[in-house]
Design an enzyme around this catalytic site. Structure first.
Site, PDB file in Angstrom:
ATOM      1  CG  HIS A 252      -1.689  -1.253   1.425  1.00  0.00           C
ATOM      2  ND1 HIS A 252      -2.885  -1.536   0.819  1.00  0.00           N
ATOM      3  CD2 HIS A 252      -1.360  -2.337   2.162  1.00  0.00           C
ATOM      4  CE1 HIS A 252      -3.285  -2.742   1.198  1.00  0.00           C
ATOM      5  NE2 HIS A 252      -2.369  -3.256   2.005  1.00  0.00           N
TER       6      HIS A 252
ATOM      7  CB  SER B 152      13.086  22.474 -14.947  1.00  0.00           C
ATOM      8  OG  SER B 152      12.336  23.657 -15.074  1.00  0.00           O
TER       9      SER B 152
ATOM     10  CE  LYS C  15      11.439  19.362 -10.783  1.00  0.00           C
ATOM     11  NZ  LYS C  15      10.302  19.897 -11.496  1.00  0.00           N
TER      12      LYS C  15
ATOM     13  CD  GLU D 280       8.392  12.335 -15.423  1.00  0.00           C
ATOM     14  OE1 GLU D 280       7.368  12.993 -15.252  1.00  0.00           O
ATOM     15  OE2 GLU D 280       9.519  12.851 -15.474  1.00  0.00           O
TER      16      GLU D 280
END
Ligand code: ARG
Length: 457
Positions: free
Chosen positions: A156, A277, A283, A290
């Protein structure tokens, strides 16, 4: 331009209809298979005396010339052709004259396209398998490196019980090893030759389908000509196998994305596999992971889209089936790119083992071990479970962990507890004692690595 199939009609069609109908944009990638298949067909025609040896040799030489010229870039594929099969045959006839027109004896584009697609995808299966195997071996070598690195295992997405990073990585090696088996199984059914089924009903010529299949390296010949031209199960099976691989890569990518966030900081991806970024200087984004996760949706779409195309098609060939190629080519291109990028990402990432251990120390992942300690003292597990739960609640209220409770504090929950509890809840011991087969210990991880290496060969 008049079509090769001009006859009943004059073969001229509307330009928009031609463009709509044409598949050359995407089926030209099968030129090698188309030409190799035609060579085997020409050989069979001579073997059975349907054309002469001399004609067969002329056809085979002509086909070889076309293959060489496409390979060298001397011959460009004409984008206005209807498909790769028409293009090759038209080019052959242009080069050889009348004898070129004999190639299509006892054959149809329906069995030809089924043959070419199988041959093309058989090679793709090998490439996908090789990339999958490489990723499995990389996972094995990273797992060996981190076989003793303790991390929290989750259920979980809540810290649950201690595992090792090696153990966690090997779970992915297991999934991908099953994928290799699925690819092998898929290949077995794909490796059946449809050529000689002709348009749908076989032929009146005395052909030898087995001869042609043997020449092309197929294991068997399909038994029913209607099935031979209308079966696209091999596309569906490959799409589904590839979808399962993508699902596995997507789950791994999701973990990589989580692990490389500041919230986890379990891994540091190499600069080679991250991006910055355009506005936020701090970043380091896991774009590759992704994209793998994102492309999974598109591969599932290829599977569902094509399954839907096939649903309700009457026998035998229908033009709808031309839709197989874009679906299957997109899926194989995507999975190969994703396997390759994921392998590089895993090979170059660094595990931040101190952070993993810290996380493992903070989530009461040794609470089951405290319960097991009480079971060893004679309590039934359910009672021990309750006592351990109460101790955890006490720790949370008092800003403590099980390792820092005093024996007096412990004894408030059970007078069975003595100094031995510290050994029981020690994190390293918690892992070391999980000696059940397939568990997280360094020895178990090594056993898993050896077994997987033996399976993938
Ligand atoms: N381009 C077609 C395909 O990909 C080849 C088979 C065409 N056959 C036909 N009868 N129109 O399916």
């Amino acid at each position: 331009m008049a079509k090769m199939w001009a006859g009943r009609t004059d073969g001229t069609t509307n330009k928009a209809a031609d463009d709509f109908n044409s598949s050359i944009r995407f089926d030209s990638r099968m030129y090698k298979q188309d030409i190799t298949g035609s060579m085997a067909h020409a050989a069979m025609l001579a073997y059975k005396g349907i054309i002469t040896e001399a004609e067969s040799e002329t056809l085979i030489d002509g086909l070889q010339g076309i293959l060489d010229d496409i390979n060298s870039g001397k011959l460009l594929i004409d984008e206005s052709a209807e498909d790769i099969h028409m293009f090759v045959e038209a080019e052959l006839t242009e080069r050889l004259g009348d004898v070129g027109k004999k190639l299509h004896t006892a054959r149809s584009r329906n069995d030809q396209v089924a043959l070419d697609t199988r041959m093309y995808l058989l090679e793709e299966c090998d490439e996908i398998s090789a990339l999958t195997k490489k990723l499995v071996l990389t996972l094995c070598s990273r797992a060996e490196e981190y076989k003793s690195a303790i991390m929290p295992g989750y259920t979980h997405l809540q810290r649950a019980q201690p595992v090792t990073f090696g153990h966690h990585l090997m779970a992915y090696a297991m999934m991908l090893t099953r994928d290799l088996d699925r690819l092998k199984d898929c290949k077995r059914r794909m490796n059946v030759s449809p050529i000689g089924s002709c348009a749908l009903a076989g032929t009146t010529y005395d052909t030898d389908r087995k001869y042609e299949a043997d020449k092309l390296g197929f294991d068997a010949v399909c038994l029913n000509s209607l099935d031979g031209v209308s079966d696209r199960d091999f596309c569906v099976e490959l799409l589904s196998t590839v979808s399962v691989i993508m699902m596995h890569l997507s789950r791994l990518s999701e973990e990589i994305i989580l692990w490389s966030s500041w919230e986890f900081k379990f891994v540091e991806l190499s600069d080679d596999f991250t991006t910055g970024s355009s506005i936020m200087p701090q970043k380091k984004n896991p774009d590759m992971a992704e994209l793998v996760r994102g492309k999974t949706g598109r591969v599932y779409g290829d599977l569902i889209g094509f399954l839907t195309t096939l649903k309700g098609l009457p026998l035998a060939y229908n033009k709808d089936m031309q839709e197989d190629k874009e679906a299957v080519f997109d899926a194989v291109d995507s999975v190969k790119a994703c396997l390759n990028i994921t392998e590089g990402e895993i090979a170059t990432m660094t595990a931040l083992t101190d952070n993993m251990r810290k996380a493992a120390q903070n989530g009461f992942i040794n609470a089951t071990d405290m319960a097991d300690y009480l079971v060893n003292k004679g309590l039934p597990f359910r009672d021990a479970y309750k006592i351990s739960g109460k101790a955890v609640a006490y720790c949370i209220q008092n800003g403590k962990v099980l390792e820092t409770l005093t024996v007096d504090e412990y004894r408030k929950f059970s007078d069975l507890i003595d100094e031995g509890i510290y050994e029981a809840v020690d994190l390293d011991n918690c892992v070391r004692k999980r000696t059940s087969f397939g568990g997280p210990t360094a020895q178990s991880v090594m056993m898993q690595i050896e077994e997987i290496k033996r399976i993938v060969g």
